[in-house]
Design a protein around this motif. Structure first.
Motif, PDB file in Angstrom:
ATOM      1  N   ASP A  10      -2.739  -6.692   4.928  1.00 50.69           N
ATOM      2  CA  ASP A  10      -3.051  -8.121   4.903  1.00 50.69           C
ATOM      3  C   ASP A  10      -4.204  -8.340   3.942  1.00 50.69           C
ATOM      4  N   ARG A  11      -4.639  -9.577   3.823  1.00 50.72           N
ATOM      5  CA  ARG A  11      -5.695  -9.953   2.875  1.00 50.72           C
ATOM      6  C   ARG A  11      -5.269  -9.713   1.425  1.00 50.72           C
ATOM      7  N   MET A  12      -3.952  -9.705   1.152  1.00 45.48           N
ATOM      8  CA  MET A  12      -3.487  -9.610  -0.226  1.00 45.48           C
ATOM      9  C   MET A  12      -3.431 -10.990  -0.875  1.00 45.48           C
ATOM     10  N   ASN A  13      -3.071 -11.987  -0.102  1.00 41.05           N
ATOM     11  CA  ASN A  13      -2.978 -13.358  -0.616  1.00 41.05           C
ATOM     12  C   ASN A  13      -4.037 -14.274  -0.016  1.00 41.05           C
ATOM     13  N   HIS A  14      -4.735 -13.797   1.011  1.00 37.75           N
ATOM     14  CA  HIS A  14      -5.753 -14.599   1.680  1.00 37.75           C
ATOM     15  C   HIS A  14      -6.982 -13.726   1.919  1.00 37.75           C
TER      16      HIS A  14
END
Length: 537
Positions: free
Chosen positions: A463-467
């Motif tokens: 996660d945290r790839m786009n956000h």
């Protein structure tokens, strides 16, 4: 005996009880077969009173295990029944809704008898390398696809192991020796806890833990109420976006601080996903409570009385997903719950709460095999990796650190020993920490390749790839994560994907957000960052 002498005696026994559960956890670390347990410490251990209330936990362990286990023991007591419990028993489950949120976590509970009297329970949890099904990943559409389900049942009765259960396990998992070995390790660690507890009780002359339990709970409850009553009264909200599986997922919460209790409600969070990123409420409670405790009472021991001060509520949604929702990768969304809750607390306590961090572990499960027609070795390899923590009030964020899970980094040598892979790079990622008066922690760059003649599929749980992680109080966001092959092929944040022979998987882990106005950063700290290569010039 004077009141002062009694107080000292009880405190000594409390400390002794903590040492008992710490030895219980160390037994599991030293005997476990899976690298996720023996190298990363993805486990928990604790001791409970006869009513199933947690008296003490081991320092070693994760909030997602120990805080769920605090509730799970009550399910075991109800499921087995007091009349069916005997000395030498051990009970087991991996039920996501009565254990720790997904099938890969095995929870074992053992009653502790002193003679014929039940004096307490020992419980432990650990993540095993495989439970069959689709494997450890987010692609399943229901829990039935995700692996073997073990209802609350007896692993052993009066010291005799359930041989039928062992045969069923061996027939349903890809790494039977590792998995069965971990089952025995879990049972052994409870046995060690029991032996040390009875030795302590005999030495001190205790017939039960009732008085000690009352001392622990009374002191803890009083300390928690004092901390809660010092907080501002009111209700504060926060939300954040996660990458989700194939579309963003919104998480929302409100934190309401009353006179004696703090409640977190997750109304407004997105609905249940069709993929295995859903979170049973037992796991959501665990990490929401952990976030509250980090701010409200980080120095107060974690037990039934401290957790009782926090209540969690939610309608049915991705953070309160009922059976049979797919939940295999529940930790990714679950690990973002603390950032969500801390964001609400930051509004109540401005200037006192750290910035958002990478949060979710960047776990990869690799299924390695020889290329068709070539000889080689097959292996299932689980690797835990961490991005950067958010910056803290007064301190830079920690780099490559697993917050909120607290698991340790797996040594490269241990990963390479497990199967035919080479880790070519594992280093801090420059410029990944968000700028601020205090800099966010750095992520990592990791590069992995199968040995010649091998290829692998891997389950992305990122996660945290786009956000990316947001900064706090004027701090800049951390760098987003990135996953690709070494030829530039961009990969998805979640799901099973293929790495052909001769290609390398390259991961850029996200950094933590900064805290405070970047213009206020100490020039000496900036110069130090540049000299160490943490940031570019």
């Amino acid at each position: 005996m004077s009141d002062a002498t009694l107080e000292i005696r009880m405190q000594v026994m409390w400390n002794r009880l903590i040492s008992v559960v710490e030895e219980q956890a160390m037994t599991l670390l030293r005997t476990a077969f899976s690298t996720s347990v023996r190298e990363a410490g993805d486990l928990s251990a604790g001791v409970f009173d006869p009513e199933g209330r947690m008296l003490a936990q081991a320092v070693t362990g994760t909030p997602g295990h120990v805080n769920t286990m605090a509730e799970a023991v009550l399910h075991f007591i109800a499921g087995i029944g007091r009349e069916n419990m005997f000395p030498g028993d051990t009970y087991v489950t991996n039920d996501p809704w009565k254990g720790t949120g997904h099938l890969h976590d095995i929870t074992m509970v053992s009653p502790s008898f002193k003679g014929e009297r039940l004096v307490g329970f020992f419980a432990c949890t650990a993540h095993v390398v495989d439970v069959g099904g689709r494997g450890f990943g987010a692609d399943g559409k229901s829990v039935y696809e995700e692996g073997i389900q073990i209802p609350i049942m007896k692993f052993a009765e009066r010291g005799r192991v359930n041989a039928d259960l062992i045969r069923i396990l061996r027939a349903n998992v890809r790494e039977p020796n590792q998995v069965v070995g971990d089952f025995y390790s879990l049972a052994a660690c409870n046995d060690v806890g029991h032996e040390r507890l009875i030795a302590m009780m005999q030495e001190i002359g205790l017939e039960s833990l009732d008085a000690l339990g009352e001392f622990i709970f009374t002191r803890t409850r009083a300390a928690m109420l004092e901390r809660i009553r010092a907080l501002p009264r009111g209700r504060w909200e926060n939300d954040l976006l996660t990458d989700g599986y194939d579309r963003p997922v919104r998480l929302a919460c409100s934190v309401e601080i009353g006179e004696d209790v703090v409640n977190v409600d997750f109304t407004g969070t997105d609905p249940i996903s069709t993929h295995g990123i859903n979170v049973p409420i037992i796991y959501t409670k665990a990490y929401a409570s952990y976030a509250l405790k980090c701010v409200v009472a980080p120095d107060i021991p974690n037990n039934w009385a401290s957790l009782e001060a926090f209540t969690i509520s939610s309608p049915e949604n991705i953070l309160n997903a009922p059976r049979p929702a797919p939940v295999s990768v529940r930790h990714v969304i679950g690990h973002l719950v603390p950032d969500l809750v801390l964001g609400a607390l930051a509004r109540a306590l401005p200037g006192q709460v750290l910035a958002e961090g990478a949060a979710a572990l960047w776990n990869i499960h690799m299924s390695v095999r020889p290329v068709a027609g070539q000889a080689g070795r097959r292996a299932e390899i689980l690797m835990f990796n961490s991005g950067g923590m958010g910056a803290r009030p007064g301190l830079d964020g920690l780099s490559a650190t697993a917050f909120p899970s607290g698991v340790m980094t797996m040594p490269i040598e241990a990963t390479e020993h497990t199967g035919p892979v080479v880790v070519w790079r594992k280093e801090l990622r420059p410029d990944s920490g968000g700028d601020g008066q205090y800099r966010g922690g750095l992520g990592q760059v990791i590069e992995i390749e199968a040995l010649p003649g091998h290829e692998f599929d891997f389950s992305a749980m990122f996660d945290r790839m786009n956000h990316p992680a947001r900064g706090r109080d004027g701090g800049a966001p951390g760098a987003p994560g990135r996953a690709a092959l070494d030829d530039g092929t961009v990969l998805k944040p979640k799901g099973w994907q293929h790495v052909p022979a001769g290609r390398r998987l390259v991961l850029h882990l996200p950094g933590g957000g900064g805290f405070g106005d970047p213009a206020r950063r100490d020039p000496a700290a900036r110069a130090d960052d540049i000299s160490k290569g943490y940031v570019g010039k």
